[in-house]
Design a protein around this motif. Structure first.
Motif, mmCIF file in Angstrom:
data_model
loop_
_atom_site.group_PDB
_atom_site.id
_atom_site.type_symbol
_atom_site.label_atom_id
_atom_site.label_comp_id
_atom_site.label_asym_id
_atom_site.label_seq_id
_atom_site.Cartn_x
_atom_site.Cartn_y
_atom_site.Cartn_z
ATOM 1 N N ASP A 1 0.778 -1.234 0.000
ATOM 2 C CA ASP A 1 0.000 0.000 0.000
ATOM 3 C C ASP A 1 0.810 1.285 0.000
ATOM 4 O O ASP A 1 0.223 2.366 -0.112
ATOM 5 C CB ASP A 1 -0.926 0.029 1.228
ATOM 6 C CG ASP A 1 -1.960 -1.087 1.223
ATOM 7 O OD1 ASP A 1 -2.359 -1.498 0.116
ATOM 8 O OD2 ASP A 1 -2.361 -1.531 2.315
ATOM 9 N N CYS A 2 2.115 1.223 0.122
ATOM 10 C CA CYS A 2 2.915 2.433 0.298
ATOM 11 C C CYS A 2 4.018 2.507 -0.749
ATOM 12 O O CYS A 2 4.610 1.490 -1.115
ATOM 13 C CB CYS A 2 3.540 2.455 1.691
ATOM 14 S SG CYS A 2 2.333 2.406 3.036
ATOM 15 N N PRO A 3 4.315 3.734 -1.223
ATOM 16 C CA PRO A 3 5.370 3.885 -2.237
ATOM 17 C C PRO A 3 6.763 3.722 -1.644
ATOM 18 O O PRO A 3 7.054 4.218 -0.555
ATOM 19 C CB PRO A 3 5.160 5.323 -2.741
ATOM 20 C CG PRO A 3 4.524 6.038 -1.588
ATOM 21 C CD PRO A 3 3.656 5.024 -0.909
ATOM 22 N N GLY A 4 7.629 3.005 -2.324
ATOM 23 C CA GLY A 4 9.011 2.863 -1.904
ATOM 24 C C GLY A 4 9.849 4.018 -2.417
ATOM 25 O O GLY A 4 9.391 4.815 -3.236
ATOM 26 N N PRO A 5 11.086 4.100 -1.955
ATOM 27 C CA PRO A 5 11.748 3.241 -0.960
ATOM 28 C C PRO A 5 11.246 3.522 0.448
ATOM 29 O O PRO A 5 10.565 4.513 0.697
ATOM 30 C CB PRO A 5 13.223 3.614 -1.118
ATOM 31 C CG PRO A 5 13.196 5.030 -1.605
ATOM 32 C CD PRO A 5 11.997 5.140 -2.494
ATOM 33 N N PHE A 6 11.601 2.620 1.379
ATOM 34 C CA PHE A 6 11.126 2.708 2.750
ATOM 35 C C PHE A 6 12.257 3.129 3.682
ATOM 36 O O PHE A 6 13.375 2.601 3.615
ATOM 37 C CB PHE A 6 10.567 1.353 3.210
ATOM 38 C CG PHE A 6 9.455 0.844 2.326
ATOM 39 C CD1 PHE A 6 8.415 1.669 1.938
ATOM 40 C CD2 PHE A 6 9.464 -0.463 1.872
ATOM 41 C CE1 PHE A 6 7.394 1.202 1.119
ATOM 42 C CE2 PHE A 6 8.455 -0.948 1.062
ATOM 43 C CZ PHE A 6 7.409 -0.103 0.682
ATOM 44 N N TYR A 7 11.930 4.069 4.569
ATOM 45 C CA TYR A 7 12.888 4.580 5.553
ATOM 46 C C TYR A 7 12.318 4.345 6.950
ATOM 47 O O TYR A 7 11.177 4.719 7.228
ATOM 48 C CB TYR A 7 13.142 6.071 5.328
ATOM 49 C CG TYR A 7 13.645 6.377 3.945
ATOM 50 C CD1 TYR A 7 14.982 6.179 3.607
ATOM 51 C CD2 TYR A 7 12.781 6.838 2.952
ATOM 52 C CE1 TYR A 7 15.441 6.445 2.324
ATOM 53 C CE2 TYR A 7 13.228 7.102 1.668
ATOM 54 C CZ TYR A 7 14.563 6.898 1.361
ATOM 55 O OH TYR A 7 15.011 7.154 0.076
ATOM 56 N N LEU A 8 13.087 3.745 7.821
ATOM 57 C CA LEU A 8 12.638 3.410 9.163
ATOM 58 C C LEU A 8 13.084 4.499 10.138
ATOM 59 O O LEU A 8 14.272 4.805 10.234
ATOM 60 C CB LEU A 8 13.209 2.056 9.575
ATOM 61 C CG LEU A 8 12.781 1.497 10.936
ATOM 62 C CD1 LEU A 8 11.261 1.345 11.021
ATOM 63 C CD2 LEU A 8 13.464 0.156 11.198
ATOM 64 N N VAL B 1 17.990 3.973 8.152
ATOM 65 C CA VAL B 1 17.378 3.931 9.474
ATOM 66 C C VAL B 1 17.819 5.172 10.255
ATOM 67 O O VAL B 1 19.009 5.476 10.339
ATOM 68 C CB VAL B 1 17.780 2.650 10.232
ATOM 69 C CG1 VAL B 1 17.156 2.633 11.622
ATOM 70 C CG2 VAL B 1 17.372 1.404 9.456
ATOM 71 N N PHE B 2 16.832 5.855 10.843
ATOM 72 C CA PHE B 2 17.065 7.103 11.584
ATOM 73 C C PHE B 2 16.475 6.927 12.978
ATOM 74 O O PHE B 2 15.282 6.675 13.124
ATOM 75 C CB PHE B 2 16.367 8.257 10.843
ATOM 76 C CG PHE B 2 16.534 9.619 11.457
ATOM 77 C CD1 PHE B 2 17.615 10.413 11.126
ATOM 78 C CD2 PHE B 2 15.581 10.119 12.344
ATOM 79 C CE1 PHE B 2 17.756 11.683 11.672
ATOM 80 C CE2 PHE B 2 15.711 11.387 12.896
ATOM 81 C CZ PHE B 2 16.804 12.176 12.558
ATOM 82 N N LEU B 3 17.326 7.034 14.018
ATOM 83 C CA LEU B 3 16.887 6.693 15.364
ATOM 84 C C LEU B 3 17.015 7.883 16.316
ATOM 85 O O LEU B 3 18.013 8.595 16.308
ATOM 86 C CB LEU B 3 17.719 5.535 15.920
ATOM 87 C CG LEU B 3 17.719 4.250 15.088
ATOM 88 C CD1 LEU B 3 18.541 3.175 15.782
ATOM 89 C CD2 LEU B 3 16.291 3.764 14.838
ATOM 90 N N SER B 4 15.997 8.036 17.138
ATOM 91 C CA SER B 4 15.965 9.065 18.174
ATOM 92 C C SER B 4 16.059 8.391 19.539
ATOM 93 O O SER B 4 15.160 7.635 19.922
ATOM 94 C CB SER B 4 14.651 9.859 18.059
ATOM 95 O OG SER B 4 14.331 10.526 19.263
ATOM 96 N N ALA B 5 17.142 8.645 20.253
ATOM 97 C CA ALA B 5 17.336 8.140 21.616
ATOM 98 C C ALA B 5 16.976 6.665 21.752
ATOM 99 O O ALA B 5 16.127 6.292 22.562
ATOM 100 C CB ALA B 5 16.505 8.974 22.604
ATOM 101 N N PRO B 6 17.605 5.784 20.981
ATOM 102 C CA PRO B 6 17.240 4.361 21.051
ATOM 103 C C PRO B 6 17.543 3.774 22.433
ATOM 104 O O PRO B 6 18.526 4.135 23.084
ATOM 105 C CB PRO B 6 18.117 3.721 19.970
ATOM 106 C CG PRO B 6 19.283 4.643 19.833
ATOM 107 C CD PRO B 6 18.726 6.020 20.046
#
Length: 324
Positions: free
Chosen positions: A124-131, A155-160
Motif C-alpha cells: 500500500d505504500c510507495p518505496g523506498p522505505f525509511y525506518l 534507518v534514523f533513530l531518536s534516543a534508542p
C-alpha cells in the motif's frame, strides 16, 4: 491480506491542539502470530514523491502523539505509515490489566514490524522505505536493521533504548532479577514507578521528556480525551525481555551485523535511556554514526522548536537529501 480499513473500525483521537492530519487511512492488521494492531498511513502532502517513512514509537506511545512529526515528514515529500506496538495504544493489550506494559519476548516486536512491512508497507505504500524509530522503537529498529538489510533503505533513530539512564553497570543484574521474578510467576506484575502515573500538568516542571510546555500539555490532553491510550508501569516480563535485548547490542558482533546506513541521535539532557550506551554503539558501527542534540530531553520529536529544528535538519541531511 490481513489489513482492514473499516468505517466502523479504529479511530484516531483528534483534539483542537492535536488534530488528525488530513487524508488519514486507519485500520487494523493482524500479525503472523494473530495479534491485532492499529495502524495509520498518509500520502505525501507536498513536494516530489520520496518514498515512505515507517515510524515506530517508544514504550507507552501511540499514533496520535506523532501527528506534528507526521505532518513534517509529509511536507518533505514522504508518505508516512505507522502503527501501535502490541500491548499499547489502540492495539491489542496482552494481559488482564491493560495499563501494564507486557511482552513475552522482545522478538515479538520484530514480529510486529515484519508483519507491518508485509501487510501494509509493501502492498500500500510507495518505496523506498525509511525506518524512523524512537526509544524502544529504536531498539526494535536496530534488530530489524541487523536481521534484514533489504526491508529499509536507511534507518534514523531518536534516543534508542540500548541502555537505561544510570544503569550501565547494573543492567545485567537487573535483567537477572526480572527474569527470576518472571520465572516464579510474577512476570505480569508491574514494577510500579512514580514516573508511570497518568500524565498531568503538575508533572511538567521535572519531566524528563520535553522542555516544551505546550507539547507536553498536548500529550496530557490527548490521553485525557481517550484514556484507553494510557499505558503505565512495565511488567517484570517486559523488563526481562527488554533488558536482555539491550545487552545484546553490546556484544562485539552486533554492530557488524548492521549493513545499511544508520544515524542515531542522542539527547544531551537525557534521563530515560543511556547516552553513554548510545555513544559506545555509535562508535562501533560500520555503516552508521551518532550525533548529540544540544539541549534535548528524551523525546526529541516533542521538544521545543530549536531542538526539533536540529532533529529535522539531521533527518533532511541523512534521508531527505539522499532520496532526491
Amino acid at each position: 491480506m490481513n489489513a482492514q480499513i473499516d468505517p466502523n473500525g479504529p479511530k484516531l483521537v483528534s483534539i483542537p491542539s492535536n488534530p488528525v492530519p488530513e487524508g488519514a487511512r486507519v485500520g487494523y492488521f493482524t500479525t503472523s502470530d494473530k495479534v491485532r494492531l492499529r495502524y495509520a498511513r498518509w500520502l505525501k502532502s507536498e513536494g516530489p514523491q520520496r518514498g515512505t517513512v515507517c515510524l515506530v514509537h517508544g514504550r507507552t506511545e501511540y499514533i496520535e502523539k506523532y501527528f506534528e512529526t507526521i505532518a513534517d515528514f509529509r511536507r518533505r515529500g514522504f508518505a508516512v505509515a505507522t502503527f501501535d506496538w502490541r500491548g499499547q495504544g489502540g492495539s491489542d493489550r496482552l494481559i488482564g490489566d491493560r495499563t501494564v506494559g507486557y511482552v513475552d519476548r522482545f522478538d515479538d516486536y520484530w514480529t510486529d514490524l515484519r508483519s507491518f512491512h508485509a501487510e501494509i508497507l509493501l502492498p500500500d505504500c510507495p518505496g523506498p522505505f525509511y525506518l524512523v524509530g524512537h526509544s524502544m522503537g529504536g531498539l526494535a529498529s536496530l534488530f530489524a536493521a541487523a536481521r534484514d538489510r533489504m526491508m529499509f533503505d536507511r534507518v534514523f533513530l531518536s534516543a534508542p533504548m540500548v541502555g537505561l539512564h544510570g544503569m550501565d553497570e547494573s543492567l545485567g543484574r537487573m535483567a537477572a532479577i526480572a527474569e527470576t521474578a518472571s520465572f516464579v510467576g510474577l512476570g505480569r506484575l508491574p514494577l510500579k514507578r512514580r514516573v508511570d502515573r497518568r500524565p498531568d500538568e503538575a508533572m511538567y516542571p521535572d519531566n524528563p521528556l520535553t522542555s516544551d510546555m505546550l507539547r507536553y500539555k498536548r500529550m496530557v490532553d490527548t490521553v485525557r480525551a481517550d484514556d484507553s491510550l494510557y499505558l503505565g508501569s512495565p511488567s517484570f516480563r517486559w523488563l526481562a525481555a527488554s533488558m536482555r535485548a539491550m545487552l545484546e547490542t553490546r556484544h562485539e558482533r552486533f554492530p557488524g551485523e548492521i549493513r545499511i546506513p544508520l544515524l542515531i541521535l542522542a539527547a544531551a539532557r537525557e534521563r530515560i535511556v543511556s547516552t553513554p550506551a548510545i555513544e559506545q554503539l555509535g562508535l562501533r558501527l560500520r555503516t552508521g554514526r551518532h550525533m548529540m542534540i544540544a539541549g534535548a530531553r528524551h523525546e526529541m520529536f516533542m521538544e521545543n522548536d530549536s531542538v526539533r529544528g536540529q532533529v529535522l535538519a539531521a533527518f533532511d541531511a541523512f534521508i531527505t537529501q539522499q532520496s532526491s
